[in-house]
Structures are given as C-alpha cells and as structure tokens.
Enzyme design. Structure first.
Site, PDB file in Angstrom:
ATOM      1  N   HIS A  79      29.018 -12.706 -52.920  1.00  0.00           N
ATOM      2  CA  HIS A  79      29.968 -12.026 -53.803  1.00  0.00           C
ATOM      3  C   HIS A  79      30.558 -10.781 -53.119  1.00  0.00           C
ATOM      4  CE1 HIS A  79      27.835 -14.573 -56.639  1.00  0.00           C
ATOM      5  NE2 HIS A  79      28.624 -14.229 -57.626  1.00  0.00           N
ATOM      6  N   GLU A 125      36.722 -25.127 -56.853  1.00  0.00           N
ATOM      7  CA  GLU A 125      37.707 -24.388 -56.072  1.00  0.00           C
ATOM      8  C   GLU A 125      38.603 -25.360 -55.309  1.00  0.00           C
ATOM      9  OE1 GLU A 125      34.427 -24.017 -55.979  1.00  0.00           O
ATOM     10  OE2 GLU A 125      34.206 -22.129 -57.075  1.00  0.00           O
TER      11      GLU A 125
END
Ligand SMILES: Cc1ncc(C[n+]2csc(CCOP(=O)(O)OP(=O)(O)O)c2C)c(N)n1
Lengths: 382, 331
Positions: free
Chosen positions: B136, B67
């Site tokens: 998540h 990321e």
C-alpha cells in the site's frame, strides 16, 4: 457524505446446513468427539477475544490497521479441523479461528500487527519444534487471490513428489473476480491438484456487494466450468463446514483433485478499522445475520449436548482473556525492529556493491553523519 | 482562463481532485468513473465522494474486483468513445493489470496507425508514510514512465491537482495520474471553483534560486521545501509534475544556471527516475557541472515494515545532506 447506499436482496440460504440457527442439529451430525468440539468452541472464543483486543489496540494507536472475522469464525476452524498434520494452508486474513485451532503462535501475529519486521519477530519469539503448528501456514495473500494460485501450485508440487499432503486455501468472494482465482481453478482442474479452495462469501468486498462480483447465481457453481465439484454451505454452521470440507479433503487426499467450497456468511462488521460501512450500506442484512451468529449457534448446540455448561463457558471466557493478554504481553516484549533489518532477506550470498554502499549510508544517517560524503571506491562500502 | 474574478475555495488534494472530476463529468457525458469502491462509498479515500449521487450508476461504475478486468475493459470503452477515469485503489494492485497497461493501453494508438486513441485517465494512489499494510506504499513510477506512449503526471498541490485532472481527462492520450496518499489531507490551499487547465508536460519552478537545482515530485516536494530552510544555499526547487514526458528543457536550463543538481524521489534508487534525470544532466551539461548530480532516494529494498519505513523514505534531513554534498563538492 454520499446519500445513495446499496440495497441488497437477502442472500439465498439454499445451502448445506446441519445446525439450525437455534442450535438444534438436523439430519446426520458428523461424528466428532466432545473434546474436539470444545476445542472448536475454544478457537472461536479466543479468536473473538483476540480480535476485540486488537480493535481496542488500534483505537489506542498501538497498531495502524486491523481486520476482524466476527461472524465468520466458524469457517476457519470448521474447515481447518478437517486437515491433518503435514497439510498446508494458504489463508486470507479472516481465518484466525483456524490458526488458533492449530496453535499458530499468536504473539508472532500480534507483533506483525505492531509493524515489526519478520526478522525481529522470529529472532525474539523463537519457537521450539514442539510448538510449531502441525500444519504449515503461509502468509495471507495481501494481493487478493494470489494465494489461491500459490495453493494450487503447492498442491501440485506435493502431488508430483508423491506426498499425500492436502493444501487448503481461502479467499473472499470479491477476490473471485481476480484473474488469479480463475487461473487457480483452471490449473487445479487440469492437474487434479490435491487442493481445497474455499470461497468465503461474506457478501461484501469493502463497499462492493457480492452481486457485483458475478453473474452466476452462486460462487460454488463456478467450479463446474473448471471441471471441479462445488459445494455451497452455511458458513455460520461449524458442523456443516466441517462435514463438507472433510469430504473435499478426503477427495483431494485420494487423488481425485480439487473441490471448491463456498461458505456463505456475512460481514457483520466494517471491512477493517479504516472502513465505515454505514457510508455505503444499511444495517438491515447485517442485523439479520447477527441473529445467525456462529458462536451463539454452536454454543446452544454444545449446551444442548451437555458439552458446555455455564461454568465451563465462564472458564473458557476467562482463559481466552488470559490467553490473548499473555500473547499481547509477549508481542509487546518484541523490541522495535532496527532500521537495518530492511536490507535483510533480499538476495542470498555476498551483498552487492549497491547494498554495501546503501547500508553504509543508512548507518551514517543513524549516526547523524552525512551519508553522501563517503567517497565510495569500486570495492568499498561495507 | 477568463479574466473575470475567480472564486476560490479551500481544498485539499482530495477535494481538489474531486472538484476536477465533478467538473469534467458535468462538462462531458463521455467521462465516466470506473473501478471498485468508487460508487456509494466514494472511494476508500473519498476522492469520488458524491459523484455517484450526482451522476448515477451509469457514469460512476463500481466494478468487480479485478484491476486487470477494469483496465482491459476500459481500453475497449476508450476505443468506443468513452473517457474512462479508472481508479486503482493502490499502485500495488495496479500490478495485476500490468500486461494490459504495457501491451494495450500504451500500444493501441500506435498499433492502429493512429486510428484508435485510448483516452483514459488512470488514477492511482502511491507513496509511503502512512504506515499501512504491505503493497500500500509503492512508489514504482519507473515501471510507468519506462513504458512509452503514456503520460505519467504527479501533482503535488491541490491547485495543480484540479487543473491537471481536467487536462488529463481532456487529453487524448492515456494518462496515469499519481495521487500521493500522505499528501491527500496534508494541506489545504485556495483553489478556483471555476474550471482551469494546467499543462501536463511542464515542470513548475516552485522557488527560483542560483546555487543548486533540487528536483522532486509528489510527497517529496514538501520534504524538499522543508530542507530549503536549513541549508546555506540558494536553492531552485523544481516540482517535476510530469514524469513522462520529462520537461527536460526546464531541468537543463535550471542546472545550466546553478551548476548543481539534486534529484529527490521516494522510489528506490536503482533505475529510479533519478537515474534518467542524472544521466540527462551529465550527458548534456557535463562542462557546466560544479558537482556530480546527487540522487536522494529510498534504498533498494522492498518497502519495509511500519517500524522501519521512516528510515527508508527520504525526508528533509536526507535532502539537506544531498544539498550539502553538492554544495561542498570539490573536483
Ligand atoms: C489485488 C488487490 N486488489 C485490491 C486490494 C484491496 N482490498 C483489500 S481487501 C479488499 C476486499 C476483498 O473482499 P473479499 O475478497 O470479498 O474479502 P473480504 O474482505 O470480504 O473477506 C480489497 C478491495 C488488494 N488487497 N489486492
């Protein structure tokens, strides 16, 4: 659905191998007692039984998502069999065979898959001292590669405190692209941390092939940039994994520092139950790697050695079935977590005003009362 | 928008965003898709489905799994004339790139005295309710909106999503585009197949009312709509759509009219966006208020395990309680 898929070249099989795919051993075989080899076999058979069962449970809606290690099971057990009591493991989510090798409590893992809070699991599945695994397992790294930095720090702590424990950590090849992985290797090199860092190269990071993770020819060679030795081993060969990792463990224990071991395998299944790999890859490579299956190979070897017979195979299979079913039953006996558990294990000591008020709000909701009607006074809420 | 007859197609949040992305890629060759699992797979939620086939690997770029690497290199790309649309698979993974976000994405434009804009769109799934794994289900908009010099938008409907995606990509500012995972396939509605742009900094009054202002965004808009049906009050429902900058004018105008305000968010309470909205209302409208602003939020705990998440997330019932509280309030 997209039409273009990745076309991936065959993975290089230039690696350390002891067992040929046929199950015949070439070269020097590590000296391991037949009983121990059987234990490895059992760990793999049980892992498969367990994961097949959890996949069925997921399909039935008993749990939301789960992943498999099918075809990669030689790595967890082969590597962790090189550890000894007192060592530590910082795993990823595909080393279940190693957990089972060390008798990690399966029912607890399953209850976690059912979505129970850790507090509930620990309370309802208490474990006697004797049953605790002799190596310490940390939770797997959900944030990929974070566990690798933790493992190196953990090893550094042992080193600083004069312990001879070795720390072992696992990560997928995709996760080697994360900064955490590089930080971990760098610290491991600088501080000679007694750590074994295992990259499980199964070719895929969900839909992204290994070729997209690095410009290096191998993952093992990354070690040299950090001043560590690196080895590349056939991850479907439990003897080669054991042999290579044992050397790395010995190095760590004798104060020579960390080693990077790349275990080459293949993710022959979907990434997890939410994935459909046919969307992005052909089955060609997976089909080839199924012919290199670690369990088939090891079975053939053990049969050749007279360690395993049709009869013992059947017996192991039956026992595996009973074992995982018993664990499932135990896991199902864990009651649903009560809503209040969400507040637990945040800060130690007396709960803050906000926590008291919010706990009271939740309680009001559970009793069907408006949680916002209480007139909270400065000292109130509990 | 032109005044020719608009053709519409039934779309959900996923297909609407996909339609916006495709349209912008076709319109402007500088627009690229950037991140992992976005190419042949088309995203784990299929938001970029088909784009790889249509635009090829030079414009839909599957990256290494980092990321921080993605966001950092996207800054360089944006500086050099591309308009990267970055996908962060889940908000929880975005944290790995937080340093780049705060110190580069949000800072480069000012630091170069306006010479180097960083036109990028950072798409990010967020929110709970689908019972997945740890990290998540994050809803930490505060981390984003607390950072100056970035836009943070959050469409709640397919129609909004397509028009706001186009506007985000065309914006010369960095835009964080929040996509609520539970809303992805929650409903369909007719969405124009032609291009259209929606404002990035305007809230939308979903339903006018005179008794109480309810402010929500993302997945909470749907819950608020459900709550409206069960309360004995004429609610004005505001879909915030933009968390940074806030459409303070719309908020204050509404609350001045209704005299009551409930802010709903999935984010935790302490220093959640509701804290800012509540402060703004109290600072500016104290004498108009018939009740203190009520926050209806999740609790100040880590996102809980599957079995308890339903008790954590605000729902229509909790929103109803909040509305009843302000409606019945007496000084
Ligand atoms: C920091 C972070 N980014 C992304 C993800 C989402 N994710 C989970 S598993 C996975 C692929 C990992 O691939 P690899 O490291 O090769 O391990 P494998 O699953 O193949 O064993 C991704 C992208 C995550 N969990 N954490």
């Amino acid at each position: 659905m997209g039409q273009t898929k990745w076309s991936e070249p065959k993975v290089s099989e230039d690696f350390i191998r002891i067992l040929e795919p046929s199950g015949v051993a070439k070269g020097e075989v590590p000296n391991v007692a037949p009983e121990e080899l059987l234990k490895w076999y059992r760990s793999i058979v049980r892992t498969r039984a367990y994961e097949d069962m959890t996949i069925r449970m997921q399909r039935r809606g008993e749990l939301s998502v789960t992943a498999q290690s099918r075809g990669e099971e030689a790595i967890g057990v082969g590597a962790m069999a090189a550890l000894q009591a007192g060592d530590l493991v910082y795993p990823s989510y595909r080393q279940f065979s190693g957990h089972l090798y060390w008798n990690a409590p399966l029912a607890r893992a399953m209850a976690g898959l059912f979505g129970a809070a850790p507090e509930t699991i620990v309370a309802h599945l208490p474990i006697d001292e004797v049953d605790l695994p002799k190596v310490q397992f940390m939770p797997y790294g959900v944030i990929l590669a974070s566990q690798v930095t933790h493992a190196v720090g953990s090893a550094m702590a042992d080193q600083l405190q004069g312990s001879t424990a070795v720390t072992m950590t696992f990560t997928g090849e995709g996760s080697t692209s994360e900064g955490d992985f590089h930080d971990a290797l760098n610290f491991a090199g600088v501080f000679k941390a007694p750590c074994v860092i295992i990259v499980v190269n199964n070719g895929w990071s969900i839909s992204v092939p290994a070729s997209r993770q690095t410009g290096s020819a191998t993952f093992a060679e990354k070690a040299s940039a950090y001043g560590l030795p690196g080895a590349r081993v056939d991850g479907n060969d439990v003897l080669a994994v054991y042999q290579t990792v044992s050397e790395a463990v010995a190095r760590a224990r004798s104060g020579e520092g960390s080693t990077l071991v790349e275990c080459v395998t293949y993710r022959v299944v979907d990434h997890n139950t939410s994935d459909s790999s046919e969307v992005y890859r052909d089955d060609e490579q997976a089909a080839y790697w199924r012919t290199l299956d670690p369990l088939d190979r090891f079975t053939a070897y053990l049969e050749g050695q007279g360690i395993l017979t049709d009869e013992t195979k059947q017996q192991e299979a039956d026992e595996a079935k009973a074992f995982v079913e018993a664990a499932a039953e135990l896991a199902r006996s864990v009651p649903r977590s009560t809503p209040e558990t969400m507040f637990e294990h945040h800060l130690q000591g007396e709960p803050s005003w906000a926590e008291r008020v919010q706990r009271a709000e939740l309680q009001a909701e559970l009793e069907g009362r408006n949680p916002f009607l209480a007139d909270h006074q400065p000292g109130e809420g509990s | 928008m032109s005044n020719t007859v608009t053709t519409r197609e039934e779309m959900n949040l996923i297909t609407a965003i996909n339609s916006g992305l495709r349209q912008e890629m076709a319109r402007d060759p500088a627009v690229i898709m950037y991140g992992y699992d976005i190419g042949p797979i088309g995203g784990v939620f299929r938001v970029t489905e088909g784009l790889y086939d249509e635009f090829g690997p030079q414009r839909v770029i599957d990256t290494p799994l980092s990321e921080n690497g993605v966001l950092g290199t996207a800054v360089g790309m944006a500086v050099r004339g591309l308009r990267p649309v970055v996908e962060m698979q889940f908000m929880g993974f975005f944290y790995n790139s937080f340093g780049q976000f705060v110190c580069s994405v949000a800072n480069m434009y000012e630091r170069t005295g306006g010479l180097c804009a960083v036109p990028m769109t950072i798409r990010m799934t967020f929110g709970g309710g689908i019972k997945p794994l740890l990290f998540h289900s994050e809803s930490t908009e505060t981390f984003l909106a607390h950072t100056p010099a970035v836009r943070v938008v959050c469409p709640s409907s397919p129609y909004q999503a397509k028009g706001m995606m186009a506007a985000s990509i065309r914006s010369d500012d960095p835009v964080v585009f929040l996509e609520h995972t539970k809303q992805y396939r929650a409903r369909r509605e007719p969405v124009p197949t032609e291009e259209y742009l929606l404002s990035l900094d305007k809230a939308e009054i979903i339903k006018p009312g005179k008794d109480v202002t309810v402010i929500a965004w993302g997945g909470m808009v749907e819950q608020a709509q459900l709550a409206l049906k069960n309360v004995d009050a004429d609610v004005e429902l505001i879909d915030l759509r933009s968390l940074a900058p806030l459409d303070v004018e719309t908020i204050l105008t509404s609350v001045k009219k209704t005299g009551r305000c409930v802010v709903v968010h999935e984010a935790r309470r302490t220093l959640g966006p509701g804290a800012e909205i509540s402060a703004l209302v109290h600072e500016n409208l104290l004498e108009w208020l018939l009740a203190p602003v009520q926050r209806v939020t999740a609790f100040d705990v880590n996102f809980p395990d599957n079995q308890t998440e339903d008790f954590y997330l605000p729902d229509a019932q909790r929103i109803q309680y909040g509305i009843e509280k302000v409606m019945n309030y007496r000084y």
